[in-house]
Design a protein around this motif. Structure first.
Motif, short mmCIF file in Angstrom:
data_model
loop_
_atom_site.label_atom_id
_atom_site.label_comp_id
_atom_site.label_asym_id
_atom_site.label_seq_id
_atom_site.Cartn_x
_atom_site.Cartn_y
_atom_site.Cartn_z
N SER A 33 0.82 -1.21 0.00
CA SER A 33 0.00 0.00 0.00
C SER A 33 0.86 1.26 0.00
O SER A 33 1.95 1.30 0.55
CB SER A 33 -0.91 -0.02 1.23
N GLU A 34 0.33 2.30 -0.63
CA GLU A 34 1.00 3.61 -0.75
C GLU A 34 1.44 4.14 0.62
O GLU A 34 2.48 4.78 0.74
CB GLU A 34 0.00 4.57 -1.39
N ASN A 35 0.64 3.89 1.66
CA ASN A 35 0.92 4.46 2.98
C ASN A 35 1.72 3.54 3.88
O ASN A 35 1.99 3.88 5.02
CB ASN A 35 -0.39 4.83 3.67
N HIS A 60 4.72 2.94 -8.44
CA HIS A 60 3.27 2.68 -8.38
C HIS A 60 3.04 1.59 -7.35
O HIS A 60 3.50 0.47 -7.51
CB HIS A 60 2.75 2.24 -9.74
N THR A 108 -1.54 -1.20 -8.35
CA THR A 108 -2.43 -0.41 -9.20
C THR A 108 -1.99 -0.44 -10.67
O THR A 108 -2.81 -0.26 -11.56
CB THR A 108 -2.47 1.06 -8.73
N LEU A 109 -0.70 -0.66 -10.90
CA LEU A 109 -0.24 -0.68 -12.30
C LEU A 109 -0.27 -2.11 -12.84
O LEU A 109 -0.79 -2.35 -13.93
CB LEU A 109 1.17 -0.10 -12.40
N PHE A 110 0.30 -3.05 -12.09
CA PHE A 110 0.26 -4.46 -12.48
C PHE A 110 -0.20 -5.30 -11.30
O PHE A 110 0.16 -5.03 -10.17
CB PHE A 110 1.65 -4.93 -12.95
N SER A 127 -0.95 -5.42 9.83
CA SER A 127 -1.52 -4.48 8.86
C SER A 127 -2.84 -5.01 8.29
O SER A 127 -3.70 -4.23 7.91
CB SER A 127 -0.53 -4.17 7.74
N ASP A 157 -4.54 1.51 7.27
CA ASP A 157 -4.01 0.93 8.50
C ASP A 157 -4.98 1.12 9.67
O ASP A 157 -4.58 1.45 10.77
CB ASP A 157 -2.63 1.53 8.82
N TYR A 187 -5.72 1.29 -15.52
CA TYR A 187 -4.31 1.37 -15.87
C TYR A 187 -3.95 2.81 -16.24
O TYR A 187 -2.92 3.34 -15.83
CB TYR A 187 -3.98 0.43 -17.04
N ALA A 198 -3.75 5.03 -13.18
CA ALA A 198 -2.56 4.77 -12.37
C ALA A 198 -1.30 5.26 -13.09
O ALA A 198 -0.45 5.93 -12.50
CB ALA A 198 -2.45 3.27 -12.07
#
Ligand code: NA
Ligand code: NA
Lengths: 304, 436, 173
Positions: free
Chosen positions: A13-15, A39, A43-45, A193, B172, B298, B301
């Motif tokens: 995750s981004e965070n 990414h 989200t991209l793959f 998490s 979280d 896609y 993103a």
């Protein structure tokens, strides 16, 4: 001179702190000569598709799991064998040393990617909803444990004596809550998490997999760079590995204390019994056929 | 010229999608075509579009309940389960104006306890109730479709909820507290929609049934009992640990088939085949739309749209209230063009640091984000639920949109309360020990 | 000509059989999964994988060979408000455009599907180029359908999907 564009995709995750570490210790370290585009959160793959994306030239870098290589380089399955490493130091010594040189050469040749680093992401343990401590493989008989999907992963569960159930990651919480499964096998960071610690009441520190990711770059991108650029990328990858190792180790210690404080019974099972059982099951299985001759022995020797 | 399209690739892609859809081409195919145009304009590998589509569908585990809930509904319709349920509902609420509209609301509440997916609700319960509402001509198909789409949004607010689990991972936060936080807002949403249904029924003077004599009620209830047991069995199955919420769809189909064959003796092999084929056709039609939305993810993103949004937000100095209003408007409008999962996985994670900086509670924000994403599913022009009920009822989307506005307004009022009265959302989690 | 029509409709019915069968196997696989895990305590993994494959094939195969244009989800707000001539124009433009985009990218698509032979599914160990092959007929069907749309617009035999109000329905407002 043009900047080197590096497109990166992972499933974290981004965070997540791991994403922050990547930014601070790898991306920032690269400097002005690079345009690093990260990414996160698949989200991209999608998870597990990064390798083919790199091979098709649509992705430059990823942080893969060892099972992602299995289809194209079956011998890599040796690194996914439970109880291969005694502990973190053993794992680190193996990846830092040269026992894996042949395997890495095989990966470069067959899969067309180069592994830059093996950042530690935590040891996997069994944790469950139960009424007693499961000490040996025999205790796990009939216990429904969630292991990740896929034949290789499910076999880890079988080898440990449990009844493996392939529930998708996002459904594990509800499944634990309702009793559709009794337990699962993530390490401290993921167990926390994903909030599984809200539900489980026992955690047996099997450390059955001392897990590292494969921080990987496509060979075509690697070869397109100058030696200086390669040196920068490799140096920053080492940076990233060291930082992530430390964060993971700290996190494991903190979370262990936190779990205990929250009333979870964190205990030490009879890991020798697990190791003997598991390695025997693996040697008798079709998986050992893929292992490079003598590699398991060489890896075990590093630990002695 | 080529440089122009490369520089404005995402704008070009969106323009292509909007133009093709408005000019009457299949919405799902238009989204794939737009994604392909983006890749061509950028000079990227065009196979990234089919790759994203194929991998997205293949790995879209939570979507797998859709075809089986459609099948369950089709079996209930050809068997006499739906009829018996209808007679039972009419006996209970038929004498009130808008009675079956209320049944629609309540059924979504029950269904939301078994499913974490709004789409599954709309295609599962929705299909049955739309048939009931329109059978005797008391409600227009468009109104039945609109209230079904609107009430389906409650599904992922009340636990269990797949979107809440996704949010818990990216933010979280505790799944347990998020589930608890969704309960009161979910009930509030059902309440405002029931009120709106009541008001519309009065204003338009929907016809009512003759009151069913009380002495007939036991017989009608008895005949409907096996069908009424379905939610009990599914809820018991999920909370008793027998099945996962996704598998519950298959159990629903199996139970409907079993009851129809053994108790009501109303389904033969031929009819079962017809139900299978009909459900599979609906699945394909809905699935192509889902596939289009997945493919466009896609583009979102790759272009770093979420970061652009966060940067844009960062330019202004919002007050807390102002910030919440902007975030609401933002997610709501994104919900018109993106599917809910994409918003929670791609957009929300990037907003979270600013939410924290504003001192907004993350469990509270999670409920706001999920409710917003769900309302986005029925907000024109691109609302997945609108398209799905359009497919079920064979009503043009435009007609459904005209009927759905009052419910969107009702939901936005609920959203306002959820947003600006944090205690309303957080009192339940706090009772359970949440320290926020 | 009649013979051709007979063969065509025979093929259409077989395609329907396949589509219905795909959903039936999804149904059965899910039930087996529950029975094996809960009642026999022998969890299996191939069922989830089969369900995912059947879902993917059901959508793409169904769209390519079974679903009619009237069932496909359209946004009809603007289209229906336009006079017939404009609608014909819309059909020609969108049909030609979509057919061109899908045809232009078809070689790259094939390249990806073929490339995936190096990966296999987790349980059934099927090569992914088999699993993903269905995208090729799907893409070709999209092209053919789009060209038919354009042709219908050109010859004025359309519109193909305008939904007439059924006799039983009426507006209250
Ligand atoms: Na409803
Ligand atoms: Na729910």
């Amino acid at each position: 001179q043009d900047k080197v564009e590096l497109i990166y995709s992972d499933t974290v995750s981004e965070n997540d702190i791991r994403s922050t570490i990547l930014q601070d210790e790898f991306a920032a370290c690269l400097g002005d000569g690079f345009d690093f585009q990260a990414h996160h959160g698949a989200t991209l793959f999608q998870q597990g598709t990064e390798l083919t994306a790199m091979q098709r030239g649509n992705l430059d870098m990823g942080n893969l799991a060892i099972f992602d290589f299995y289809n194209q380089v079956p011998s890599t399955s040796v690194l996914g064998v439970p109880f291969l490493f005694r502990d973190y130091d053993h794992m680190r010594a193996v990846y830092d040393g040269d026992v894996l040189a042949d395997l890495e050469a095989e990966i470069e040749e067959k899969a067309g990617v180069k592994i830059l680093a093996y950042p530690y992401i935590g040891a996997r343990h069994i944790s469950y909803v139960g009424d007693r401590e499961y000490m040996t493989p025999a205790d796990l008989d009939g216990v429904k444990m969630r292991f990740p999907g896929g034949e290789g992963w499910q076999f880890v569960g079988t080898a440990m004596g449990a009844t493996p159930v392939p529930i998708p990651f996002t459904e594990v919480y509800t499944a634990l809550q309702t009793g559709a499964v009794d337990g699962q096998d993530n390490g401290f960071p993921a167990t926390h998490s994903m909030k599984f610690d809200e539900v489980i009441n026992y955690m047996g520190l099997t450390s059955h997999l001392i897990a590292a990711n494969e921080f990987t770059i496509s060979l075509s991108k690697w070869n397109s760079m100058s030696p200086e650029q390669q040196e920068t990328v490799q140096g920053c990858a080492d940076n990233f590995q060291a930082a992530l190792d430390q964060v993971t180790l700290d996190q494991e210690n903190e979370l262990k204390d936190q779990f205990i404080a929250n009333g979870i019974n964190v205990y030490m099972p009879d890991n020798q019994a697990f190791q003997d059982h598991v390695l025997q099951v693996y040697r008798d299985s079709k998986y050992s056929a893929d292992w490079p001759e003598g590699l398991v022995e060489a890896i075990v020797a590093v630990g002695q | 010229m080529i440089d122009f399209f490369a520089a404005h690739a995402i704008g070009t892609a969106i323009a292509v999608i909007v133009a093709l859809s408005l000019m009457g081409h299949s919405v799902g195919i238009s989204m794939v075509a737009g994604s392909l145009i983006y890749l061509l304009a950028k000079g990227y590998d065009p196979s990234l579009a089919p790759e994203t589509l194929l991998q997205g569908l293949f790995n879209g585990y939570t979507l797998l309940a859709i075809p089986l809930f459609i099948l369950a509904a089709d079996i209930m319709n050809i068997g006499s389960l739906a009829d018996r349920l209808l007679r039972f509902s009419q006996a209970l609420v038929g004498r009130f104006r808008g009675g079956l509209g209320h049944v629609n609301v309540v059924s979504s509440l029950i269904f939301s306890g078994m499913s974490g997916s709004a789409v599954a609700d709309a295609v599962g319960m929705g299909k049955i109730i739309i048939n009931m509402m329109t059978k005797d001509g008391k409600y227009t198909p468009a109104y039945a479709a609109a209230i079904t789409a609107a009430t389906a949004t409650v599904g992922p607010i009340i636990p269990p909820s797949i979107p809440m689990v996704l949010y818990a991972i990216v933010s979280d936060q505790s799944v347990g507290y998020l589930f608890a936080a969704g309960l009161a807002p979910g009930l509030l949403m059902a309440l405002v929609m029931a009120l709106m249904n009541y008001w519309i029924a009065r204003r338009r003077n929907f016809p009512t049934d003759e009151a069913v004599p009380l002495r007939d009620l036991p017989a009608i209830t008895y005949k409907a009992a096996p069908a009424l047991m379905l939610p009990v069995i599914l809820l018991g199955g999920i909370y008793g640990g027998v099945v996962t919420p996704t598998e519950a769809a298959a159990v629903a189909a199996f139970y409907a088939l079993f009851i129809s064959v053994t108790f009501y003796r109303s389904v033969n092999l031929r009819q079962f085949y017809t139900a299978l084929l009909g459900s599979a056709r609906s699945t394909a039609a809905v699935g192509v739309l889902v596939a289009g939305a997945v493919t466009f993810n896609y583009v979102i993103a790759r272009e770093g749209v979420p970061h652009a949004i966060a940067d844009w937000l960062g330019q202004y100095e919002f007050s807390r209230t102002g910030f919440l209003i902007v975030i609401n408007l933002l997610i709501l409008s994104l919900g018109m063009v993106l599917e809910g999962g994409a918003i929670l996985l791609i957009i929300v994670p990037i907003l979270i640091p600013s939410v924290q900086a504003m001192g907004i509670d993350l469990v509270h924000f999670g409920v706001i984000a999920v409710v917003n994403a769900m309302v986005g599913l029925i907000t024109p022009p691109y609302g997945l639920l609108l398209f799905i009920v359009s497919n079920i009822t064979r009503q043009p989307v435009g007609k459904i949109i005209r009927e759905v506005w009052p419910f969107i307004i009702a939901l936005i009022i609920a959203l306002g309360i959820i947003t600006f009265v944090p205690d309303f959302v957080l009192f339940l989690p706090r009772l359970l020990g949440y320290q926020g | 000509m009649d013979r051709l029509k007979t063969i065509w409709s025979w093929l259409g019915r077989r395609a329907q059989n396949v589509l219905a069968l795909l959903l039936l196997t999804m149904f059965v696989a899910f039930l087996l999964q529950i029975v094996f895990r809960y009642f026999l305590n022998l969890p299996v993994g191939w069922t989830v994988e089969w369900v995912a494959i059947a879902w993917l094939w059901g959508i793409l195969f169904g769209y390519a060979f079974v679903v009619r244009e009237t069932e496909v989800i359209h946004l009809d707000v603007l289209y229906d408000a336009m006079p017939r001539g404009v609608r014909r124009g819309f059909d020609v433009i969108t049909g030609v455009f979509v057919a061109a985009v899908f045809a232009w990218t078809l070689p790259a698509t094939w390249d990806y599907v073929d490339f995936m032979k190096i990966e296999r599914t987790a349980y059934l160990r099927w090569p992914f180029n088999f699993v993903f092959f269905i995208y090729i007929p799907f893409a070709i069907a999209v092209i053919v359908r789009a060209l038919m749309t354009a042709w219908a617009g050109l010859t004025g035999t359309g519109p193909r999907f305008h939904i007439q109000d059924s006799a039983g329905s009426h507006d209250y407002d």
